[in-house]
Scaffold this motif. Structure first.
Motif, PDB file in Angstrom:
ATOM      1  N   UNK A  25      51.036  31.667  41.589  1.00 46.68           N
ATOM      2  CA  UNK A  25      50.176  32.118  40.500  1.00 46.68           C
ATOM      3  C   UNK A  25      48.916  32.683  41.143  1.00 46.68           C
ATOM      4  N   UNK A  26      48.666  33.982  40.957  1.00 50.16           N
ATOM      5  CA  UNK A  26      47.563  34.657  41.638  1.00 50.16           C
ATOM      6  C   UNK A  26      46.619  35.295  40.638  1.00 50.16           C
ATOM      7  N   UNK A  27      45.325  35.156  40.906  1.00 46.56           N
ATOM      8  CA  UNK A  27      44.286  35.739  40.065  1.00 46.56           C
ATOM      9  C   UNK A  27      43.390  36.634  40.907  1.00 46.56           C
ATOM     10  N   UNK A  28      43.091  37.808  40.379  1.00 44.13           N
ATOM     11  CA  UNK A  28      42.080  38.686  40.965  1.00 44.13           C
ATOM     12  C   UNK A  28      40.810  38.425  40.169  1.00 44.13           C
ATOM     13  N   UNK A  29      39.882  37.675  40.748  1.00 44.26           N
ATOM     14  CA  UNK A  29      38.687  37.273  40.001  1.00 44.26           C
ATOM     15  C   UNK A  29      37.480  38.190  40.244  1.00 44.26           C
ATOM     16  N   UNK A  30      37.714  39.323  40.892  1.00 40.90           N
ATOM     17  CA  UNK A  30      36.619  40.252  41.144  1.00 40.90           C
ATOM     18  C   UNK A  30      35.870  39.967  42.434  1.00 40.90           C
ATOM     19  N   UNK A  31      36.157  38.846  43.045  1.00 43.13           N
ATOM     20  CA  UNK A  31      35.525  38.490  44.321  1.00 43.13           C
ATOM     21  C   UNK A  31      36.580  38.308  45.416  1.00 43.13           C
ATOM     22  N   UNK A  32      37.769  37.830  45.003  1.00 37.95           N
ATOM     23  CA  UNK A  32      38.844  37.559  45.955  1.00 37.95           C
ATOM     24  C   UNK A  32      40.153  37.446  45.208  1.00 37.95           C
ATOM     25  N   UNK A  33      41.222  37.234  45.941  1.00 37.42           N
ATOM     26  CA  UNK A  33      42.507  36.861  45.377  1.00 37.42           C
ATOM     27  C   UNK A  33      42.598  35.345  45.502  1.00 37.42           C
ATOM     28  N   UNK A 106      52.424  40.428  45.648  1.00 34.64           N
ATOM     29  CA  UNK A 106      52.382  39.968  44.261  1.00 34.64           C
ATOM     30  C   UNK A 106      50.983  39.957  43.648  1.00 34.64           C
ATOM     31  N   UNK A 107      49.943  40.126  44.432  1.00 34.08           N
ATOM     32  CA  UNK A 107      48.571  39.999  43.920  1.00 34.08           C
ATOM     33  C   UNK A 107      48.229  41.063  42.892  1.00 34.08           C
ATOM     34  N   UNK A 108      47.539  40.661  41.823  1.00 37.97           N
ATOM     35  CA  UNK A 108      47.127  41.628  40.801  1.00 37.97           C
ATOM     36  C   UNK A 108      46.053  42.567  41.336  1.00 37.97           C
ATOM     37  N   UNK A 109      46.162  43.830  40.995  1.00 43.41           N
ATOM     38  CA  UNK A 109      45.213  44.834  41.481  1.00 43.41           C
ATOM     39  C   UNK A 109      43.976  44.953  40.591  1.00 43.41           C
ATOM     40  N   UNK A 110      44.085  44.534  39.334  1.00 41.82           N
ATOM     41  CA  UNK A 110      42.980  44.686  38.386  1.00 41.82           C
ATOM     42  C   UNK A 110      42.203  43.382  38.231  1.00 41.82           C
ATOM     43  N   UNK A 111      40.891  43.506  38.245  1.00 46.12           N
ATOM     44  CA  UNK A 111      40.007  42.349  38.108  1.00 46.12           C
ATOM     45  C   UNK A 111      40.276  41.651  36.773  1.00 46.12           C
ATOM     46  N   UNK A 112      40.391  40.340  36.837  1.00 48.62           N
ATOM     47  CA  UNK A 112      40.628  39.528  35.647  1.00 48.62           C
ATOM     48  C   UNK A 112      42.093  39.233  35.387  1.00 48.62           C
TER      49      UNK A 112
END
Length: 192
Positions: A25-33, A106-112
């Motif tokens: 489960x991966x989140x792009x939080x705008x600072x990191x993955x 698998x990491x999301x490219x868009x913040x949030x």
């Protein structure tokens, strides 16, 4: 030493990361993955912490012998009563790392955004082979609000990922997402 004097030898506490296989489960939080999890333990002496998440910084936030590394992984661990411990893993260019490759792919490219692909991952594959040599100190989180009261463990052994994987993380996701070097400010650095 004179005859008859006894020397007390104390066993140094061992660091034992026991990070289980988890659904990715991966989140792009705008600072990191950030990889989200609730499985795994970090044991040190009589202290046991639950693995909460792990994330990546490029370049490293810790220096080893005055040198930065292209990446650093932070395994954030905590207890029910709010104590925190972060295990820092420095990363250098070397062998291809399949676990890190899954995260890159698998990491999301868009913040949030958060992505939950039907894939399992073993966070232990993002640790170097040996974890018994490390530095430890009392510090703070490295992202705002930079809360104090965090026990840091930074491994002396370095994890390898490929040069291409380092470039992919930096070009597709984040580069320069590391906190600037901080002075010790009276903190004691223990070596194990």
């Amino acid at each position: 030493m004179e005859a008859g004097n006894a020397v007390k030898v104390e066993k140094i506490d061992e660091l034992q990361p026991n990070y289980m296989e988890i659904p990715l489960s991966l989140t792009n939080n705008g600072h990191t993955i950030r990889a989200n999890t609730s499985k795994g333990k970090l044991n040190f002496g009589n202290n046991e912490y639950d693995l909460l998440q792990f994330h990546f910084h490029a370049p490293s936030e810790h220096l080893l012998n005055g040198m930065t590394y292209p990446l650093e992984i932070h395994f954030v661990n905590g207890t029910a009563d709010g104590r925190m411990a972060v295990l820092g893993v420095l990363v250098k260019a070397g062998a291809h790392n399949p676990a890190f490759q899954e995260i890159l792919e698998q990491s999301p490219k868009h913040i949030g955004d958060t992505i939950n692909p039907p894939i399992m991952i073993r966070p232990a594959l993002l640790l170097p082979e040996h974890t018994q040599h490390f530095y430890t100190y009392a510090g703070s989180l490295t992202t705002p609000p930079c809360s104090e009261g965090v026990q840091w463990f930074v491994l002396q052994d370095i994890l390898e990922v490929s040069e291409q994987q380092i470039r992919d993380f930096s070009s597709k996701f984040y580069h320069d997402n590391a906190r600037a070097e901080q002075k010790l400010n009276g903190r004691v650095l223990d070596v194990h």
